[in-house]
Design a protein around this motif. Structure first.
Motif, short mmCIF file in Angstrom:
data_model
loop_
_atom_site.label_atom_id
_atom_site.label_comp_id
_atom_site.label_asym_id
_atom_site.label_seq_id
_atom_site.Cartn_x
_atom_site.Cartn_y
_atom_site.Cartn_z
N ALA A 89 1.74 1.89 -3.61
CA ALA A 89 1.21 1.02 -4.67
C ALA A 89 1.84 -0.37 -4.58
N GLY A 90 3.14 -0.39 -4.37
CA GLY A 90 3.83 -1.69 -4.24
C GLY A 90 3.31 -2.47 -3.05
N LEU A 91 3.11 -1.76 -1.95
CA LEU A 91 2.61 -2.38 -0.72
C LEU A 91 1.20 -2.94 -0.92
N ASP A 132 9.00 -17.33 23.26
CA ASP A 132 8.07 -18.05 24.09
C ASP A 132 6.78 -18.39 23.34
N THR A 133 6.97 -18.92 22.18
CA THR A 133 5.78 -19.36 21.47
C THR A 133 6.19 -20.56 20.64
N SER A 134 5.32 -21.55 20.63
CA SER A 134 5.70 -22.76 19.92
C SER A 134 5.16 -22.75 18.49
N ASP A 135 4.29 -21.82 18.20
CA ASP A 135 3.75 -21.86 16.83
C ASP A 135 4.54 -20.92 15.92
N LYS A 136 4.00 -20.73 14.74
CA LYS A 136 4.79 -20.04 13.73
C LYS A 136 4.47 -18.55 13.68
N LYS A 137 3.67 -18.08 14.65
CA LYS A 137 3.17 -16.71 14.54
C LYS A 137 4.27 -15.68 14.44
N VAL A 138 5.24 -15.76 15.34
CA VAL A 138 6.30 -14.76 15.37
C VAL A 138 7.02 -14.72 14.03
N LEU A 139 7.31 -15.92 13.54
CA LEU A 139 8.02 -16.02 12.28
C LEU A 139 7.19 -15.43 11.14
N VAL A 140 5.91 -15.75 11.15
CA VAL A 140 5.03 -15.25 10.08
C VAL A 140 4.98 -13.72 10.13
N ILE A 151 8.20 -12.38 8.78
CA ILE A 151 8.24 -12.47 7.32
C ILE A 151 7.34 -11.40 6.71
N LEU A 152 6.18 -11.17 7.34
CA LEU A 152 5.26 -10.15 6.83
C LEU A 152 5.91 -8.77 6.83
N VAL A 153 6.62 -8.45 7.92
CA VAL A 153 7.29 -7.14 8.01
C VAL A 153 8.33 -7.02 6.90
N LEU A 154 9.11 -8.09 6.75
CA LEU A 154 10.13 -8.09 5.70
C LEU A 154 9.48 -7.91 4.33
N LEU A 155 8.38 -8.61 4.12
CA LEU A 155 7.68 -8.52 2.84
C LEU A 155 7.16 -7.10 2.62
N ALA A 156 6.61 -6.49 3.67
CA ALA A 156 6.08 -5.14 3.54
C ALA A 156 7.18 -4.20 3.05
#
Ligand SMILES: Nc1nc2c(c(=O)[nH]1)N[C@H]1C(S)=C(S)[C@@H](COP(=O)(O)O)O[C@H]1N2
Ligand SMILES: [Mo]
Length: 511
Positions: A11-13, A61-69, A72-77
């Protein structure tokens, strides 16, 4: 997962997911540049010490924010799941968790270079979703739990089914929100990208003419930067039209219908001019007005090619989002610089100001002329149509009215006795301003000094020095146009065709 207990983290997820998805969609639809999540990711990057950030970027090896996002999503989950568990016994702990997360997003959003209130809307929407959805799911989990306590199978099954159905629906909303955000965001990104890459031959950078300012601190800049230019439109979702997809049709009462692609348009001769645009809804002393260097293609030439038929007196313009306005044909074909503008202050039009093409007509209020995202022009007669604002009680004709404002001193200011420097602006586009006068407490009108203007289509700054004695006083301003007509003091509302009256301010003078 047969007991209600196991479902609290889910439910929280789910609550977390739907909140994120809806805030993402809200950000895309409201044209907030980045969703709260991206703002947080960028905040993290900004706070990360340089070497660590560099290491992370090299490693992944990525210049955009994908890895970080994703991180953060995993942490948020994990957090969302934990909040769900907390909600079972300690509702307020879960609520506090979501509020703290929203707080982090607010800080990240406000830390961006030019935050505005609307940028916070997605965060607020997301937080509301979290709380409402968690409350809903918790309610059904509690009923399920009660049924379990009663321990009869017949009681358990219906509550369990209800909870699972609700969860499924919420998961679907999350996916839909995510998709909506994606689609809106992609369209925006595409338009933004083509906009950034555009180089329009013939468009030059603005050079503010000499002598247009009176040099009094507190008077608005003579040239309005694009970011400060007022915005008025009815589009909740701004049209995002890539130049390659843009086409204008000029038709109706014409000998020759014209269809024009963006490439056709910018291949024509570019005209450029300083033009002040204002809104009919601008109150006396209001700020729905701006002055920019516009570049575009003259409409007179295009319409002459289409050859309007005798009897035509109007052009019904339609924008990509369906907004309409009726413009006098004469104003589009006379000697004034009525244009299909492609650039504003030397840059391709910002999306919210009508990218890729909008109309600009000196001397007319925006609501009857300045169609943003224009895609259709029908040559017709005023007798034969109504448009968006005329349907709502506004006048079919909207020539600008002469007006003036006092910007310095500000309304309610405390000033010392003696000589008081006043300054402000006045405008009467396409006729021009010949004089400005100020008055203290209804006394004699005193002439102001005017700054220069490059043409009759821009506002003009003025400056005057008046003597003021200690006490409370009123200052008033009026303008005179190039034909000697004096601005009326009669007060009229903005409806149906623009406000009139003298801008009046109160000041306190100390001895
Ligand atoms: N497509 C579209 N164009 C529009 C409008 C609108 O609602 N939709 N509003 C008009 C009004 S009322 C004004 S005052 C000007 C404002 O232009 P701006 O937002 O670039 O300042 O755009 C005009 N063009
Ligand atoms: Mo307007």
């Amino acid at each position: 997962m047969r007991t209600s207990r196991a479902w609290w983290p889910v439910a929280g997820l789910l609550a977390g997911a739907v909140g994120l998805a809806v805030s993402y969609a809200a950000a895309a639809l409201l044209h907030v540049r980045d969703s709260p999540l991206v703002a947080v990711a960028e905040g993290v990057i900004a706070l990360t010490p340089g070497p660590v950030a560099k290491w992370a970027i090299d490693t992944f090896d990525t210049s955009d924010k994908k890895v970080l996002v994703v991180g953060i999503l995993v942490l948020l989950a994990l957090l969302f799941g934990w909040f769900g568990r907390l909600a079972h016994r300690r509702w307020w702990a879960a609520v506090t968790g979501y509020v703290v997360l929203a707080g982090v997003a607010v800080v990240a959003v406000l830390a961006k270079p030019t935050p505005s209130l609307i940028d916070l809307a997605p965060v607020v929407v997301g937080l509301l979703c979290w709380l409402v959805v968690l409350a809903l799911l918790a309610e059904w989990l509690r009923r399920w739990e009660l049924a379990e306590d009663a321990a009869t199978r017949e009681d358990v099954l219906p509550t369990r089914r209800r909870f699972l159905l609700l969860s499924g629906a919420i998961a679907a909303v999350s996916v839909a929100g995510g998709l909506a955000g994606r689609i809106a965001g992609n369209a925006r990104r595409r338009a933004e990208q083509s906009r950034r890459l555009l180089r329009i031959e013939g468009v030059t950078a603005p050079a503010v003419p000499d002598g247009v300012t009176v040099g009094v601190e507190g008077v608005k800049a003579w040239q309005t930067p694009n970011d400060d230019f007022y915005l008025i439109d009815t589009a909740i979702i701004k049209p995002t039209v890539a130049p390659a997809d843009w086409e204008l049709r000029i038709h109706g009462m014409v000998e020759r219908e014209i269809r024009l692609t963006y490439a056709d348009l910018v291949a024509r001769e570019i005209t450029e001019d300083w033009i002040t645009l204002n809104c009919v809804s601008n109150e006396v002393g209001g700020d729905l007005i701006g002055n920019a260097w516009w570049s575009g293609v003259r409409l007179a030439g295009l319409l002459a090619q289409a050859k309007p038929l005798p009897g035509a007196d109007a052009v019904l313009q339609t924008s990509e989002d369906g907004w309409t306005c009726g413009t006098p044909l004469a104003a589009l074909m006379d000697e004034r610089n009525a244009m299909l503008a492609v650039a504003m202050n030397g840059e391709p039009l910002p999306i919210e100001h009508g990218f890729p093409v909008r109309t600009i007509v000196p001397g007319l209020y925006g609501y009857v002329s300045a169609c943003k995202w224009v895609v259709d022009m029908e040559v017709t007669r005023f007798d034969d149509f109504t448009a968006y604002w005329t349907d709502k009680g506004w006048s079919a004709q909207g020539p600008v009215k002469i007006a003036s404002t006092i910007e310095v001193p500000g309304d309610g200011a405390d000033v010392p006795a003696g000589e008081l420097v006043c300054a402000g602006v006045a405008w009467m586009q396409h006729t021009g301003i010949s004089g400005v006068e100020v008055q203290v407490d209804g006394g004699r009108w005193q002439r102001a000094v005017l700054a220069a203007t490059p043409n009759a289509d821009t506002w003009v700054q003025w400056r005057a020095v008046v003597d003021v004695a200690p006490g409370k006083h009123q200052l008033r301003v009026r303008a005179i146009d190039e034909q000697g007509r004096i601005q009326t003091g009669a007060v009229a509302d903005v409806v149906p065709d623009g406000a009139t009256g003298w801008h009046t301010i109160d000041i306190s003078v100390s001895g």
